[in-house]
Motif scaffolding. Structure first.
Motif, PDB file in Angstrom:
ATOM      1  N   ALA A  68      -9.941 -16.315  43.286  1.00  0.00           N
ATOM      2  CA  ALA A  68     -10.074 -17.772  43.358  1.00  0.00           C
ATOM      3  C   ALA A  68     -10.564 -18.333  42.025  1.00  0.00           C
ATOM      4  O   ALA A  68     -10.044 -19.341  41.545  1.00  0.00           O
ATOM      5  CB  ALA A  68     -11.020 -18.152  44.487  1.00  0.00           C
ATOM      6  N   LYS A  69     -11.509 -17.674  41.419  1.00  0.00           N
ATOM      7  CA  LYS A  69     -12.036 -18.125  40.129  1.00  0.00           C
ATOM      8  C   LYS A  69     -10.931 -18.104  39.069  1.00  0.00           C
ATOM      9  O   LYS A  69     -10.797 -19.043  38.290  1.00  0.00           O
ATOM     10  CB  LYS A  69     -13.207 -17.248  39.696  1.00  0.00           C
ATOM     11  CG  LYS A  69     -13.864 -17.705  38.422  1.00  0.00           C
ATOM     12  CD  LYS A  69     -15.070 -16.861  38.087  1.00  0.00           C
ATOM     13  CE  LYS A  69     -15.697 -17.331  36.783  1.00  0.00           C
ATOM     14  NZ  LYS A  69     -16.871 -16.536  36.427  1.00  0.00           N
ATOM     15  N   ASN A 108     -11.905  -9.127  44.508  1.00  0.00           N
ATOM     16  CA  ASN A 108     -12.121  -9.730  45.826  1.00  0.00           C
ATOM     17  C   ASN A 108     -11.555 -11.146  45.804  1.00  0.00           C
ATOM     18  O   ASN A 108     -11.097 -11.634  44.772  1.00  0.00           O
ATOM     19  CB  ASN A 108     -13.601  -9.679  46.227  1.00  0.00           C
ATOM     20  CG  ASN A 108     -14.503 -10.454  45.287  1.00  0.00           C
ATOM     21  OD1 ASN A 108     -14.145 -11.525  44.806  1.00  0.00           O
ATOM     22  ND2 ASN A 108     -15.683  -9.928  45.022  1.00  0.00           N
ATOM     23  N   GLN A 109     -11.571 -11.788  46.940  1.00  0.00           N
ATOM     24  CA  GLN A 109     -10.993 -13.134  47.035  1.00  0.00           C
ATOM     25  C   GLN A 109     -11.707 -14.128  46.129  1.00  0.00           C
ATOM     26  O   GLN A 109     -11.068 -15.009  45.551  1.00  0.00           O
ATOM     27  CB  GLN A 109     -11.022 -13.625  48.476  1.00  0.00           C
ATOM     28  CG  GLN A 109     -10.046 -12.918  49.376  1.00  0.00           C
ATOM     29  CD  GLN A 109     -10.074 -13.462  50.793  1.00  0.00           C
ATOM     30  OE1 GLN A 109     -11.008 -14.151  51.193  1.00  0.00           O
ATOM     31  NE2 GLN A 109      -9.043 -13.147  51.557  1.00  0.00           N
ATOM     32  N   THR A 110     -12.999 -13.994  45.994  1.00  0.00           N
ATOM     33  CA  THR A 110     -13.765 -14.917  45.155  1.00  0.00           C
ATOM     34  C   THR A 110     -13.365 -14.778  43.687  1.00  0.00           C
ATOM     35  O   THR A 110     -13.203 -15.784  42.981  1.00  0.00           O
ATOM     36  CB  THR A 110     -15.279 -14.663  45.317  1.00  0.00           C
ATOM     37  OG1 THR A 110     -15.610 -14.827  46.707  1.00  0.00           O
ATOM     38  CG2 THR A 110     -16.102 -15.623  44.479  1.00  0.00           C
ATOM     39  N   GLU A 111     -13.170 -13.550  43.230  1.00  0.00           N
ATOM     40  CA  GLU A 111     -12.762 -13.325  41.837  1.00  0.00           C
ATOM     41  C   GLU A 111     -11.363 -13.884  41.579  1.00  0.00           C
ATOM     42  O   GLU A 111     -11.116 -14.489  40.537  1.00  0.00           O
ATOM     43  CB  GLU A 111     -12.817 -11.831  41.515  1.00  0.00           C
ATOM     44  CG  GLU A 111     -14.234 -11.288  41.511  1.00  0.00           C
ATOM     45  CD  GLU A 111     -14.314  -9.774  41.567  1.00  0.00           C
ATOM     46  OE1 GLU A 111     -15.306  -9.242  41.033  1.00  0.00           O
ATOM     47  OE2 GLU A 111     -13.410  -9.131  42.139  1.00  0.00           O
ATOM     48  N   GLN A 138      -9.637 -22.113  41.934  1.00  0.00           N
ATOM     49  CA  GLN A 138      -9.597 -22.550  43.327  1.00  0.00           C
ATOM     50  C   GLN A 138     -10.866 -22.067  44.027  1.00  0.00           C
ATOM     51  O   GLN A 138     -11.657 -21.324  43.459  1.00  0.00           O
ATOM     52  CB  GLN A 138      -8.379 -21.946  44.047  1.00  0.00           C
ATOM     53  CG  GLN A 138      -7.056 -22.462  43.580  1.00  0.00           C
ATOM     54  CD  GLN A 138      -6.762 -23.863  44.093  1.00  0.00           C
ATOM     55  OE1 GLN A 138      -7.408 -24.364  45.011  1.00  0.00           O
ATOM     56  NE2 GLN A 138      -5.777 -24.501  43.494  1.00  0.00           N
ATOM     57  N   TYR A 139     -10.988 -22.450  45.277  1.00  0.00           N
ATOM     58  CA  TYR A 139     -12.081 -21.960  46.107  1.00  0.00           C
ATOM     59  C   TYR A 139     -11.643 -20.672  46.805  1.00  0.00           C
ATOM     60  O   TYR A 139     -10.450 -20.447  47.020  1.00  0.00           O
ATOM     61  CB  TYR A 139     -12.470 -22.993  47.177  1.00  0.00           C
ATOM     62  CG  TYR A 139     -13.083 -24.249  46.602  1.00  0.00           C
ATOM     63  CD1 TYR A 139     -14.386 -24.232  46.129  1.00  0.00           C
ATOM     64  CD2 TYR A 139     -12.369 -25.429  46.539  1.00  0.00           C
ATOM     65  CE1 TYR A 139     -14.961 -25.375  45.597  1.00  0.00           C
ATOM     66  CE2 TYR A 139     -12.928 -26.577  46.012  1.00  0.00           C
ATOM     67  CZ  TYR A 139     -14.231 -26.540  45.536  1.00  0.00           C
ATOM     68  OH  TYR A 139     -14.798 -27.674  45.015  1.00  0.00           O
ATOM     69  N   GLN A 140     -12.608 -19.861  47.201  1.00  0.00           N
ATOM     70  CA  GLN A 140     -12.314 -18.627  47.927  1.00  0.00           C
ATOM     71  C   GLN A 140     -11.573 -18.929  49.219  1.00  0.00           C
ATOM     72  O   GLN A 140     -10.679 -18.184  49.627  1.00  0.00           O
ATOM     73  CB  GLN A 140     -13.613 -17.852  48.208  1.00  0.00           C
ATOM     74  CG  GLN A 140     -13.435 -16.572  49.001  1.00  0.00           C
ATOM     75  CD  GLN A 140     -13.437 -16.801  50.500  1.00  0.00           C
ATOM     76  OE1 GLN A 140     -14.059 -17.734  51.003  1.00  0.00           O
ATOM     77  NE2 GLN A 140     -12.729 -15.953  51.221  1.00  0.00           N
ATOM     78  N   SER A 141     -11.887 -20.042  49.840  1.00  0.00           N
ATOM     79  CA  SER A 141     -11.223 -20.406  51.096  1.00  0.00           C
ATOM     80  C   SER A 141      -9.718 -20.623  50.891  1.00  0.00           C
ATOM     81  O   SER A 141      -8.920 -20.348  51.793  1.00  0.00           O
ATOM     82  CB  SER A 141     -11.862 -21.640  51.721  1.00  0.00           C
ATOM     83  OG  SER A 141     -11.786 -22.740  50.836  1.00  0.00           O
TER      84      SER A 141
END
Length: 78
Positions: free
Chosen positions: A23-24, A18-21, A28-31
């Motif tokens: 981003a990590k 997912n975007q959060t994974e 970075q941030y999910q945004s």
């Protein structure tokens, strides 16, 4: 957004991230991922390989950049 610019989205989903994974993995941030994927934020040529190689995504950023340049008729890249 062009097909090659959508490649990171397709590869992220294919990698079941997912975007959060993602981003990590990019520190970075999910945004950040959401803005890039929506086309709100462009990715420069320096950032593109990091996104391409992040975590389990892994696709060839050089091939993608070559294709983008051909589509823009910029000319060949070695």
């Amino acid at each position: 957004m062009g097909e090659e610019l959508q490649k990171p989205v397709k590869e992220r989903k294919a990698a079941d991230l997912n975007q959060t994974e993602l981003a990590k993995a990019l520190a970075q941030y999910q945004s950040f991922v959401a803005r890039v994927e929506s086309g709100e934020r462009r990715v420069d040529v320096i950032e593109f390989p990091d996104i391409a190689n992040a975590n389990a995504i892994g696709f060839d950023p050089k091939a993608a950049i070559k294709k983008i340049c051909r589509q823009m008729t910029v000319g060949p890249i070695a």
